[in-house]
Design an enzyme around this catalytic site. Structure first.
Site, short mmCIF file in Angstrom:
data_model
loop_
_atom_site.label_atom_id
_atom_site.label_comp_id
_atom_site.label_asym_id
_atom_site.label_seq_id
_atom_site.Cartn_x
_atom_site.Cartn_y
_atom_site.Cartn_z
CG ASP A 17 -1.69 1.20 1.42
OD1 ASP A 17 -2.29 1.65 0.42
OD2 ASP A 17 -1.69 1.75 2.54
CG ASP A 19 -1.28 7.63 0.81
OD1 ASP A 19 -0.23 8.10 0.33
OD2 ASP A 19 -2.39 7.70 0.24
MG LIG Z 1 -2.59 3.14 3.65
#
Ligand SMILES: [Mg+2]
Length: 428
Positions: A17, A19
């Site tokens: 992922d 962020d």
């Molecule tokens: Mg995230």
């Protein structure tokens, strides 16, 4: 897709992922949000190095990110594209997939749906069951699980629903996520094991029982001794000990060292020691104790057909001078004391790699990584293409620990402390 290919030819990936995993998320009221724009992206300083480590382990690295603010009209596709471009340029990623949709329906790519992972698998030829998904939210873990990957949850302590059921690994940082992936790999035995090593393992010692124990180990391909080790082992009759060992170990190389300091006498001793058996390598120190080079003696002994192991070397200049004298002669070794080099605060790996390179034109000469300090040195020697590493039995016994699960090893360590404290009868 996967049914068309033999699983063995498929590569494995770590899906990450964006962020909160690669760069800091903006946390407001306990919930994570993407940074405002590409300029505001704050990558974790350790991220590039950690990703490089995974890449070195053979993983394809793919970022998979949900960016629903585009569908919500609160940011533009250009804003997201600029951020993704920055992630791709600053980190060693092989690709990045972004879902710009919102809501639970309408697309197959918004995590926890596995669409981006499935697309990555199709485009990169991936074995999903051998791949990992690393994320900081329940949706990341859900997508990883739906794709059949091993899941790693980085718990950043947000006030939102945590993955249920929990991820395969729950950790506190990207560094811990990478460590758990590596430890998982070791458990599966897909990382390098002792039997994959190309470097030949020699046992360094002069204790008869220890040498015979190592001779019974099929991983041990030869032996080295030296006068210091022999004295420590209580050997009083040099020749009797050597001849006894050669009777017990007639088929693997064994090095015995001369002990004179005068070149004439060294030559006589070398020829005598060399006559004790076809598997004897005579150890010649690179200089005498006055610092005079043994190069001419080495040349004379090579011309006389004596197999040599030129020892106590620490510099490339020594490797160059000695290898010129040994070139084209009988089989020979040059022992570079990498462990003693390390004792001076210098990393021996680049030196050893350069020595390997230097010896390419002289195939009768093998490089020995000598005086290793820990088991890790065996893998470092293997990585640089060193031909032989000679290690004491204390280090070689640790071969049984290669790839051991670290949680298990931690528990063993705690039990050891407890047992020792109990047997000592400590009271407070
Ligand atoms: Mg995230």
């Amino acid at each position: 897709m996967q049914t068309l290919k033999d699983a063995g030819s498929l590569r494995r990936a770590v899906f990450l992922d964006r962020d909160g995993v690669l760069n800091r998320a903006e946390v407001r009221a306990g919930r994570p949000y993407p940074p405002a724009d590409a300029g505001a992206m704050d990558f974790f300083p350790e991220a590039a190095g950690l990703l490089a480590e995974l890449k070195a382990g053979g993983f394809v690295l793919l970022c998979v990110t949900n960016q629903p603010d585009v569908a919500r009209g609160t940011r533009t596709p250009e804003n997201v594209r600029a951020m993704n471009a920055r992630a791709l340029s600053e980190l060693p990623l092989d690709g990045l997939y972004a879902c710009l949709h919102d809501g639970p329906d309408g697309c197959g790519c918004r995590k926890p749906k596995p669409g981006m992972l499935l697309r990555g698998a199709a485009e990169h030829g991936l074995d999903l069951a051998g791949s990992f998904m690393v994320g900081d939210r329940a949706g990341d873990v859900g997508a990883g699980r739906a794709a059949g990957c091993v899941t790693v949850f980085i718990d950043r302590g947000y006030s939102e629903t945590r993955p249920e059921p929990p991820a395969d690994y729950t950790v506190a940082s990207l560094a811990e996520a990478v460590a758990s992936i590596i430890s998982h790999e070791r458990k599966l035995g897909t990382m390098k094991s002792a039997s994959d090593l190309k470097v030949k393992l020699f046992a360094d010692g002069a204790d008869k029982a220890g040498m015979l124990e190592m001779n019974a180990n099929p991983l041990i391909r030869g032996f080295t001794t030296n006068p210091t080790l022999m004295r420590k082992a209580g050997v009083t009759d040099y020749e009797a000990f050597a001849r006894d060992m050669l009777k017990q170990i007639p088929d693997k190389p064994i090095s015995f060292e001369v002990f004179s300091d005068e070149f004439g006498e060294m030559e006589r001793q070398a020829k005598l020691i060399g006559s004790w058996g076809p598997n004897v390598y005579v150890k010649i120190p690179v200089t005498n104790s006055r610092g005079e080079s043994s190069a001419d003696l080495v040349g004379a002994l090579a011309a006389a057909g004596v197999k040599q192991n030129v020892t106590a070397m620490m510099t490339l200049a020594q490797v160059r001078d000695i290898s010129q004298k040994l070139a084209g002669g009988p089989p020979a070794c040059v022992s570079v004391f990498a462990g003693r080099v390390a004792d001076t605060g210098r990393d021996p790996s680049p030196l050893m790699a350069a020595a390997v390179e230097m010896l390419v034109p002289t195939p009768n000469i093998e490089l020995i990584w000598a005086s290793p300090r820990e088991l890790l040195n065996v893998f470092q020697a293997d990585d640089v293409g060193c031909h032989i590493i000679t290690a004491t039995n204390d280090i070689l016994k640790k071969l049984g620990l290669v790839g051991k699960d670290l949680d298990e090893y931690s528990l063993d360590t705690v039990k050891m402390f407890k047992g020792d404290a109990e047997s000592a009868g400590y009271r407070l």
